[in-house]
Design a protein around this motif. Structure first.
Motif, PDB file in Angstrom:
ATOM      1  N   ALA A 375       7.285 -15.852   1.783  1.00 49.13           N
ATOM      2  CA  ALA A 375       7.010 -15.463   0.405  1.00 49.13           C
ATOM      3  C   ALA A 375       6.116 -16.528  -0.214  1.00 49.13           C
ATOM      4  N   GLY A 376       4.998 -16.103  -0.784  1.00 44.97           N
ATOM      5  CA  GLY A 376       4.089 -17.069  -1.400  1.00 44.97           C
ATOM      6  C   GLY A 376       2.815 -16.425  -1.894  1.00 44.97           C
ATOM      7  N   GLY A 377       2.117 -17.137  -2.761  1.00 43.78           N
ATOM      8  CA  GLY A 377       0.878 -16.641  -3.352  1.00 43.78           C
ATOM      9  C   GLY A 377      -0.267 -16.584  -2.351  1.00 43.78           C
ATOM     10  N   LEU A 386      -2.372 -12.478   6.484  1.00 50.50           N
ATOM     11  CA  LEU A 386      -0.952 -12.299   6.827  1.00 50.50           C
ATOM     12  C   LEU A 386      -0.341 -11.141   6.031  1.00 50.50           C
ATOM     13  N   LEU A 387      -0.593 -11.115   4.731  1.00 51.28           N
ATOM     14  CA  LEU A 387      -0.005 -10.065   3.907  1.00 51.28           C
ATOM     15  C   LEU A 387      -0.631  -8.703   4.190  1.00 51.28           C
ATOM     16  N   GLU A 388      -1.908  -8.693   4.498  1.00 50.72           N
ATOM     17  CA  GLU A 388      -2.571  -7.432   4.821  1.00 50.72           C
ATOM     18  C   GLU A 388      -1.901  -6.745   6.011  1.00 50.72           C
ATOM     19  N   HIS A 389      -1.495  -7.535   7.007  1.00 49.02           N
ATOM     20  CA  HIS A 389      -0.915  -6.962   8.222  1.00 49.02           C
ATOM     21  C   HIS A 389       0.598  -6.763   8.135  1.00 49.02           C
ATOM     22  N   TRP A 390       1.296  -7.564   7.318  1.00 46.15           N
ATOM     23  CA  TRP A 390       2.754  -7.561   7.435  1.00 46.15           C
ATOM     24  C   TRP A 390       3.519  -7.378   6.119  1.00 46.15           C
ATOM     25  N   HIS A 400       6.326 -11.321   1.804  1.00 44.81           N
ATOM     26  CA  HIS A 400       6.161 -10.969   0.394  1.00 44.81           C
ATOM     27  C   HIS A 400       5.168 -11.903  -0.291  1.00 44.81           C
ATOM     28  N   LYS A 401       4.522 -11.338  -1.318  1.00 42.24           N
ATOM     29  CA  LYS A 401       3.708 -12.180  -2.191  1.00 42.24           C
ATOM     30  C   LYS A 401       4.643 -12.962  -3.112  1.00 42.24           C
ATOM     31  N   TYR A 402       5.544 -12.235  -3.749  1.00 44.39           N
ATOM     32  CA  TYR A 402       6.548 -12.892  -4.589  1.00 44.39           C
ATOM     33  C   TYR A 402       7.884 -12.211  -4.352  1.00 44.39           C
TER      34      TYR A 402
END
Length: 537
Positions: A375-377, A386-390, A400-402
């Motif tokens: 979880a992080g910005g 990382l967020l795009e894929h998972w 998570h983003k947040y």
């Protein structure tokens, strides 16, 4: 007329007596006052000199020599002492390298030298002597007198430490009431333990007293930059390693905080690094003017600590600070000039309360239902990938983003088998230590990052390294680690945790001592000489 003593009337026995008398007197004087050939020891036929030497004749320009240039030189550095004082002549010919990853390269720095205080007289220029007879002839010449200083004794002690560490590599374990390093988490557990004990026995740090708070002798202790303040306060209050006599110091600490420079010297949103550069340059000029030690080594035995992103940039204010000094940096990025052979990778530890209370501990491997967590910005170039894929893709990959407000960040760490630690704008991430604190196996997702204490710790045994290009295959990579192997890795995380814990006052083998040990290792990698000692080539 009398014939006199040497006349024809003198007896042959009288002549012989008068002829021999002066010779007997001379022989007697020589035996009483002459040099004792058995009182000097020398080393003949030395192998190649592999340790670097900080040395030069007066007037040297201070050029930086490459490791390959040093290794091509053959010769011997000899510290000669009078055995009647109870010491041995010591020579050193081996380069100390505790680990293979990353390797210590030799840093040979030619620098102008200055005289040291508190010196005794012993013969010099003994390095060219190759036999006892020749050395006896050399010792008879009064002009071969030089001064044996505290610096010479200091370097002699380091030579003994190197020898003890080399010997420990293949030796037996050393007993220790507090902790005995053992296991695959270490590059060489015995060598590390011996080196640590030698550090406790010898290392002395001189902290320059110049400078005023809040920029100097001060630093943050309750933020993501907490290691700056923790170390500065730790070394200034330490009675074991800190010395008030700079002549006895192995290393010299520059007690400024980069986080404090940014807070109090930098003009916010000005994009002007000038004020910070001027502050650091002025400080180095002051200590170089008041003391001989900076100019003696051109900063090679000096170090500073920085967890702020601008730590490396700060050193560029003074070329010798960047090129020669030991930089202890959270931002340990080899693509931006971090040199594992002379710089130290500092763990980034986010202590919001200033203490590790409540942060340490977590369930065993079998009680962690989640495969991975982050979880992080969206800082920097890696996290968006990382967020795009998972992000929100699979139940056991909690990315998570947040986090929702009712979800505890530390509870998520404790529920997870693997904790993802992608770089932000800079390579270091506090998530690495957060994972270690909670017993979660860290997954380092970064490029060009040198993990903390990797001269001692074998990170591959208790963490996973994933390149940015392999982020799409992240789950497959983690699932390819067998349950048995994971259990081993998780137990090793718990075992190495002591090396990242922050204590006040510091405890043996904790993060404060590991930082000092990293500096100690780099100080073992070179020798400082006075200008009257020349390196043979």
């Amino acid at each position: 007329m009398g014939t006199g003593t040497w006349g024809p009337g003198a007896s042959s026995s009288t002549k012989l007596f008068l002829f021999m008398m002066p010779l007997v007197l001379v022989a007697g004087l020589v035996s009483v006052f002459g040099p004792n050939p058995s009182s000097w020891l020398f080393t003949a036929k030395p192998p190649a000199l592999l340790f670097s030497s900080v040395t030069s004749s007066t007037g040297s320009t201070g050029a930086l020599t490459t490791p390959s240039e040093v290794n091509q030189k053959e010769g011997l550095v000899v510290v000669a002492v009078d055995n009647r004082a109870g010491e041995n002549v010591i020579s050193d010919d081996t380069h100390f390298n505790l680990s293979s990853t990353p390797p210590f390269s030799v840093q040979a720095i030619q620098t102008p030298q200055q005289h040291s205080r508190d010196e005794e007289t012993v013969p010099e220029n003994l390095g060219n002597v190759t036999s006892v007879n020749e050395s006896y002839e050399a010792a008879e010449r009064p002009k071969l007198q030089r001064k044996f200083s505290i610096l010479d004794r200091t370097e002699a002690g380091l030579i003994k430490a190197r020898a003890a560490i080399r010997e420990a590599r293949n030796g037996n374990q050393t007993q220790d009431a507090d902790y005995v390093p053992i296991g695959p988490m270490y590059m060489n557990a015995n060598a590390f333990h011996r080196s640590y004990l030698e550090m406790e026995k010898q290392l002395k740090v001189y902290v320059y007293e110049e400078g005023e708070a809040p920029v100097f002798h001060n630093g943050p202790c309750k933020s993501i930059y907490s290691m700056e303040g923790n170390f500065i306060h730790g070394i200034e209050m330490n009675e074991k390693f800190r010395t008030r006599d700079p002549e006895k110091a192995h290393v010299f600490f520059l007690p400024f905080s980069v986080a404090m420079l940014v807070q109090f010297v930098y003009v916010r949103d000005s994009h002007d690094f000038g004020p910070i550069k001027k502050t650091v340059t002025d400080y180095v000029n002051v200590i170089a003017g008041r003391y001989p030690y900076w100019n003696r080594s051109l900063g090679a035995d000096h170090f500073y600590i920085a967890c702020h992103d601008w730590g490396p940039e700060t050193s560029r204010s003074v070329p010798n600070l960047q090129d020669n000094s030991i930089r202890v940096l959270c931002n340990a990025n080899t693509s931006e000039g971090f040199k594992p052979s002379k710089d130290v990778s500092l763990p980034e530890i986010n202590l919001q309360s200033g203490s590790i209370n409540g942060l340490i501990g977590g369930p065993s491997a079998s009680k962690r239902p989640l495969l991975a967590f982050f979880a992080g910005g969206l800082h920097g170039p890696i996290r968006p990938i990382l967020l795009e894929h998972w992000e929100n893709k699979q139940e056991d990959m909690q990315v998570h983003k947040y986090l929702p407000k009712d979800v505890s960040y530390y509870e998520m760490l404790r529920k997870s088998r693997f904790c993802l630690c992608p770089s932000g704008y800079e390579v270091a991430s506090p998530r690495v230590v957060e994972a270690i604190y909670t017993g979660c196996v860290p997954v380092l997702i970064s490029d060009h990052y040198v993990p903390p204490f990797s001269d001692v710790l074998n990170w591959k045994s208790f963490s996973v390294e994933v390149s940015v290009e392999d982020i799409p295959k992240l789950k497959d990579i983690l699932l390819s680690i067998s349950p048995t192997q994971y259990i081993r890795m998780q137990r090793r995380v718990v075992q190495v945790r002591r090396h990242f814990e922050v204590h006040s006052p510091p405890k043996r083998f904790d993060v404060f001592h590991m930082i000092l040990h990293s500096v100690w290792l780099r100080r073992l990698n070179f020798r400082v000489h006075h200008h009257h000692q020349s390196q043979l080539s």
